[in-house]
Design a protein around this motif. Structure first.
Motif, PDB file in Angstrom:
ATOM      1  N   ARG A 136      38.904  29.126  39.912  1.00 28.83           N
ATOM      2  CA  ARG A 136      40.117  29.869  40.702  1.00 28.83           C
ATOM      3  C   ARG A 136      40.819  28.491  41.319  1.00 28.83           C
ATOM      4  N   HIS A 138      42.760  27.918  44.604  1.00 31.55           N
ATOM      5  CA  HIS A 138      42.973  28.762  45.890  1.00 31.55           C
ATOM      6  C   HIS A 138      43.429  27.672  47.030  1.00 31.55           C
ATOM      7  N   VAL A 179      41.111  38.674  45.559  1.00 31.05           N
ATOM      8  CA  VAL A 179      42.285  37.959  45.114  1.00 31.05           C
ATOM      9  C   VAL A 179      43.557  37.983  46.081  1.00 31.05           C
ATOM     10  N   ASP A 183      47.125  33.184  43.794  1.00 26.18           N
ATOM     11  CA  ASP A 183      45.718  32.650  43.288  1.00 26.18           C
ATOM     12  C   ASP A 183      45.912  32.473  41.901  1.00 26.18           C
ATOM     13  N   ARG A 237      48.005  33.589  36.907  1.00 27.23           N
ATOM     14  CA  ARG A 237      48.479  33.487  38.180  1.00 27.23           C
ATOM     15  C   ARG A 237      48.884  34.906  38.728  1.00 27.23           C
TER      16      ARG A 237
END
Length: 570
Positions: A136, A138, A179, A183, A237
């Motif tokens: 991920r 982030h 989420v 992200d 995304r």
């Protein structure tokens, strides 16, 4: 309009320096109606190079997951749905290997790694076995969310410790993460991630506005850096999350107005009202006729028409009823015409509530009680198979018709695992049932389990046999763990009624304040109402001296004789 889950995606796969590509990948974004119920699924599988058929395994794993996951019940949680589908796929792959020429060589059978991501509402659900990875991105950092299932036996020698098709039982990692908009998730096979570090992948993602181009760039760089394996990268995304405000949701719920109070012989939306069956501060229930067919109309209380949380639960009742197929659960009626008001229509059960039946039969025999309990249990198991908890099982919510068939009614407190995963701003009360029959864990603020419904059923059973409650009114007053530890079960044998000791032992266990000390499944509780357990029989078994004095003294004499012989031999 309320916003929906929106994503941007990109993916690319290449055989690299190998003669064929054994990787397989895909994603499925369902239509809007199913999008909220099931989410978006992304899957990636990597065949093993030692097998000539692993490309079939990887293609089967991905294609079956993307198809079958969306065929599972809307009531199931993501975890339940995915694990059921993947377990079936694993069993099929393993069976194919066992039936082929490489039945004793796992590394040459129908085996592949598998990683999947399901985005539902504001949560990402990860399923993983093997050495592909899910990352991920982030806050500018790339975080690895999965662990490689690879066992190293030397500096350069390793093998997969987990994969689809290796064993008859699937051992799968599951992880759920919240989420946020922005992200980005990256799924990559080992041909990619073993040759690129996180910094390089982040740079490539940030330098390409188009995610397909970013995926191609990641694969190309891994190839350029010497990867000798197949290469696959998928990017997803989060562009928009399904956030509703209370005003939007209330407007949706109130598109149909609440009906007025209805009177006998009134014509209402094509139905003829016969009489009122029940009225409370929460709803009104009427007997009506749809032509010549008697039906039951349930309308929300006028006092609750501005309560969005209540209206949501009211609408959910019919949604639940349409998904349960059991002779012991109230059935909804098929809607044949457009509705102009907010109400639900169900079958009419000509009979009486269990509450009234208990008044009419204050001292029922044990066999009759068993018959009623077994039917209620069948209805509850229909809920539990769909990951639903009734949460308000009580005598008033059980009907017995003229033929003796028992049906569970009223689903206003039912908890549905699949719906609980969908974001909603409305308050979801944990304690919606009736206090006398509610499991103790609810009073501690805990979520219920099927054992919570078991507790309610056991209390009803106890009440039918004794006319009382196993803990009186003390359960509702016990709002701490310490208070619940002090609860004292009143033996069913203290009443004037003849309740067998083993039945009392069953009820004591099924109504235990600690849910983990109850029966694991409601079927065990029902079974032991007819068959005393071995544990109880051993506990109450009389000593050998009382059961068979002759055998006891013969055994003692034999032991003494053996002792004498041993002493003489010495």
């Amino acid at each position: 309009m309320p916003s929906q889950l929106r994503v941007s995606t990109g993916q690319h796969s290449d055989k690299g320096r190998k003669p064929s590509n054994q990787d397989f990948h895909g994603l499925h974004i369902p239509p809007e109606l199913q999008l909220g119920a099931k989410g978006i699924a992304i899957a990636l599988a990597d065949g093993i190079s030692s097998s000539e058929v692993s490309h079939i395994a990887s293609e089967t794993a991905v294609s079956s997951f993307l198809a079958d996951y969306f065929c599972t019940s809307d009531a199931w949680s993501v975890k339940q749905s995915a694990e059921r589908v993947l377990s079936a796929t694993n069993s099929w792959l393993h069976a194919q290997t066992r039936q082929g020429q490489y039945r004793y060589e796992q590394d040459r059978g129908y085996v592949c790694t598998f990683s999947a991501l399901v985005l539902k509402s504001t949560t990402a659900h990860l399923f993983h076995c093997g050495d592909a990875r899910i990352y991920r991105l982030h806050g500018g950092a790339l975080e690895q969310l999965t662990n490689d299932h690879r066992l190293w036996v030397g500096q350069d020698v390793s093998y997969l410790s987990r994969a689809l098709g290796i064993n008859p039982q699937l051992e799968l990692d599951y992880h759920a993460v919240p989420v946020e908009v922005g992200d980005l998730f990256l799924l990559a096979t080992d041909g990619v991630h073993e040759h690129l570090d996180p910094r390089q992948m982040v740079e490539l993602i940030n330098s390409h506005a188009d995610l397909d181009a970013a995926a191609r760039a990641i694969v190309a760089l891994a190839y350029a850096r010497g990867s000798t394996d197949n290469l696959t990268a998928q990017l997803v995304r989060i562009d928009e999350l399904p956030v509703q405000d209370a005003g939007e949701l209330y407007q949706t719920l109130s598109e149909l107005p609440c009906p007025p109070l209805l009177d006998a012989r009134m014509e209402f939306d094509g139905f003829t009202i016969v009489r009122e069956l029940h009225a409370s501060s929460r709803s009104h229930v009427y007997l009506a006729r749809d032509g010549d067919t008697p039906v039951v109309l349930k309308t929300p209380s006028i006092d609750m028409q501005h309560d969005a949380a209540y209206l949501e639960r009211f609408l959910t009742e019919e949604w639940i009823a349409r998904r349960i197929d059991s002779a012991h659960v109230l059935k909804p009626c098929t809607q044949t015409r457009k509705r102009h008001y907010l109400y639900s229509v169900s079958e009419f059960v000509e009979g009486q509530t269990l509450r009234q039946w208990m008044i009419d039969h204050p001292r029922p025999d044990l066999e009759t009680v068993r018959g009623i309990v077994e039917q209620i249990a069948k209805g509850l198991r229909a809920f539990h198979r769909l990951e639903m908890l009734h949460q308000d099982l009580r005598p008033d919510n059980v009907m017995i018709d003229s033929s003796g068939t028992v049906k569970i009614i009223d689903f206003g407190s039912t908890r549905v695992a699949g719906l609980m995963e969908i974001t909603t701003p409305l308050a979801r009360d944990h304690l919606l049932g009736t206090a006398q029959y509610t499991a103790p864990e609810y009073f501690l603020g805990e979520s219920g389990t099927p054992r919570s419904d078991q507790f309610s059923l056991a209390v009803i059973t106890y009440q039918m046999l004794t006319g009382e409650l196993p803990y009186g009114a003390q359960v509702a007053k016990s709002r701490s763990q310490a208070a619940q530890n002090r609860l004292v079960y009143h033996s069913a044998r203290h009443t004037e009624r003849e309740v067998p000791a083993w039945i009392d032992d069953v009820l004591r266990k099924a109504t235990h304040p600690n849910p983990y000390k109850r029966y694991e499944d409601i079927s065990e509780f029902v079974h032991e109402l007819r068959h005393p357990s071995a544990a109880f029989l051993n506990k109450t078994r009389a000593p050998l001296l009382e059961r068979n004095p002759l055998l006891f003294w013969k055994s003692v004499s034999l032991l003494l004789a053996v002792a004498v012989v041993v002493l003489l031999c010495r």
